[in-house]
Scaffold this active site. Structure first.
Site, PDB file in Angstrom:
ATOM      1  CG  ASP A  64     -10.184  75.262 -72.900  1.00 32.76           C
ATOM      2  OD1 ASP A  64     -10.548  75.897 -73.906  1.00 32.76           O
ATOM      3  OD2 ASP A  64     -10.793  74.275 -72.465  1.00 32.76           O
ATOM      4  N   GLY A  65      -5.938  76.892 -71.846  1.00 33.60           N
ATOM      5  CA  GLY A  65      -4.968  77.573 -70.994  1.00 33.60           C
ATOM      6  C   GLY A  65      -4.550  78.917 -71.554  1.00 33.60           C
ATOM      7  CG  ASN A 136     -10.118  76.692 -64.793  1.00 38.02           C
ATOM      8  OD1 ASN A 136     -11.182  76.758 -65.405  1.00 38.02           O
ATOM      9  ND2 ASN A 136      -9.004  76.240 -65.345  1.00 38.02           N
ATOM     10  CD  GLU A 137      -8.368  75.575 -60.419  1.00 41.48           C
ATOM     11  OE1 GLU A 137      -7.283  76.102 -60.756  1.00 41.48           O
ATOM     12  OE2 GLU A 137      -9.062  74.875 -61.190  1.00 41.48           O
ATOM     13  CG  ASP A 168      -2.630  66.703 -49.965  1.00 42.20           C
ATOM     14  OD1 ASP A 168      -2.023  66.483 -48.891  1.00 42.20           O
ATOM     15  OD2 ASP A 168      -2.644  65.893 -50.908  1.00 42.20           O
ATOM     16  CB  THR A 179     -14.056  70.137 -66.976  1.00 41.81           C
ATOM     17  OG1 THR A 179     -13.748  71.464 -67.435  1.00 41.81           O
ATOM     18  CG2 THR A 179     -15.538  69.882 -67.140  1.00 41.81           C
ATOM     19  CE1 TYR A 181      -5.458  69.736 -58.016  1.00 40.31           C
ATOM     20  CE2 TYR A 181      -5.022  72.064 -57.637  1.00 40.31           C
ATOM     21  CZ  TYR A 181      -4.763  70.747 -57.358  1.00 40.31           C
ATOM     22  OH  TYR A 181      -3.806  70.420 -56.434  1.00 40.31           O
ATOM     23  CG  LEU A 183     -12.960  65.662 -63.743  1.00 38.14           C
ATOM     24  CD1 LEU A 183     -14.309  65.196 -63.228  1.00 38.14           C
ATOM     25  CD2 LEU A 183     -12.995  65.835 -65.263  1.00 38.14           C
TER      26      LEU A 183
END
Length: 273
Positions: A64-65, A136-137, A168, A179, A181, A183
């Site tokens: 996926d990366g 993703n984020e 943080d 699903t 970071y 998660l």
């Protein structure tokens, strides 16, 4: 017609499959670009990945990366993923079916009836700067995590305050990124068909639970203290800012567009355990 091929760096199996697809596409009069790293492994001339946004199709070979790496550079170009990784939420094509899936996508483009799935992305904006879209984020965090690190912040959702504390960092994730970071920071898993983003504080001192909001909601993270903070998109291209500062996170105008068969979401979930 032009197809770009991106293979997982340092993976000979991925490079070999890229070479096989190059020949198969060439036999059907499809021009092929191969990313520079893969081309070097094959003793070929490569093309900068930044030029893949004007291809008609991009093939990502790896996990996926690798697909996310391709998507960052291909922008809204349809991407088909060949899975050589462990889980495969995005890459649904097996190596054995790669040639038939890619050639089927080519024919779909030529017939103007290629079916694609759109996965939303997020962008962060602050003081005239805008991040690359994140599949993703988006993360806003201190220079370091743990004792003595982190940031003071306040989170607003469509202008209304939701939370504020010291942590943080804060992340805002897409369904795709639920699903990833998110998660690992205790956030919920979100089905990919839902139009939801997740606001999640990272080891907050006095935080709130992770919060699911509509993807078209505007989330504002204000870094309230002095000193540096870091913004990343899918863990890449860190952008340093000085607090106090206000970062706006919203849906990107351009989604990630995925071609080919769809992976079984629940089967992929089972591989996480």
């Amino acid at each position: 017609m032009q197809t770009g091929i991106v293979a997982q760096r340092g993976n000979p199996r991925a490079a070999s499959l890229a070479d096989e697809l190059r020949h198969a596409l060439g036999d059907r009069d499809v021009a092929v670009r191969i990313d520079e790293s893969t081309a070097a492994a094959l003793d070929l001339e490569g093309a900068p990945i930044e030029t893949f946004d004007d291809c008609d199709l991009v093939v990502a070979i790896g996990g996926d990366g690798t697909l996310l790496f391709a998507a960052r550079n291909a922008d809204g170009t349809p991407i088909i993923g060949v899975n050589l990784g462990e889980v495969g939420f995005l890459n649904a094509v097996s190596p054995e079916n790669a040639e038939s899936a890619v050639l089927s996508a080519v024919e779909g483009i030529r017939a103007n009836d290629l079916s694609v799935r759109e996965a939303p992305r997020l962008v962060a904006q602050v003081d005239g700067w805008e991040s690359n879209p994140a599949a993703n984020e988006i993360v806003i965090q201190g220079e370091r995590r743990g004792h003595g690190g982190g940031v003071d912040y306040e989170v607003r959702v469509d202008g209304s305050i939701y939370t504020g504390s010291h942590a943080d960092g804060v992340l805002v994730a897409t369904p795709t990124g639920s699903t990833a970071y998110n998660l690992s920071e205790g956030g919920p898993i979100v089905h990919p068909d839902l139009e939801i983003a997740i606001v999640n504080e990272m080891c907050a001192r006095d935080g709130m639970p992770p919060f699911a909001v509509d993807l078209d909601t505007e989330v504002t993270v204000s870094v309230t203290g002095a000193g540096p903070a870091i913004i990343t998109s899918d863990g890449r291209e860190p952008h340093e800012i000085e607090g106090p500062a206000e970062i706006t996170i919203s849906r990107s105008a351009t989604p990630m567009r995925i071609a080919g068969p769809q992976s079984d979401f629940f089967e992929a979930l089972g591989k996480l355990s």
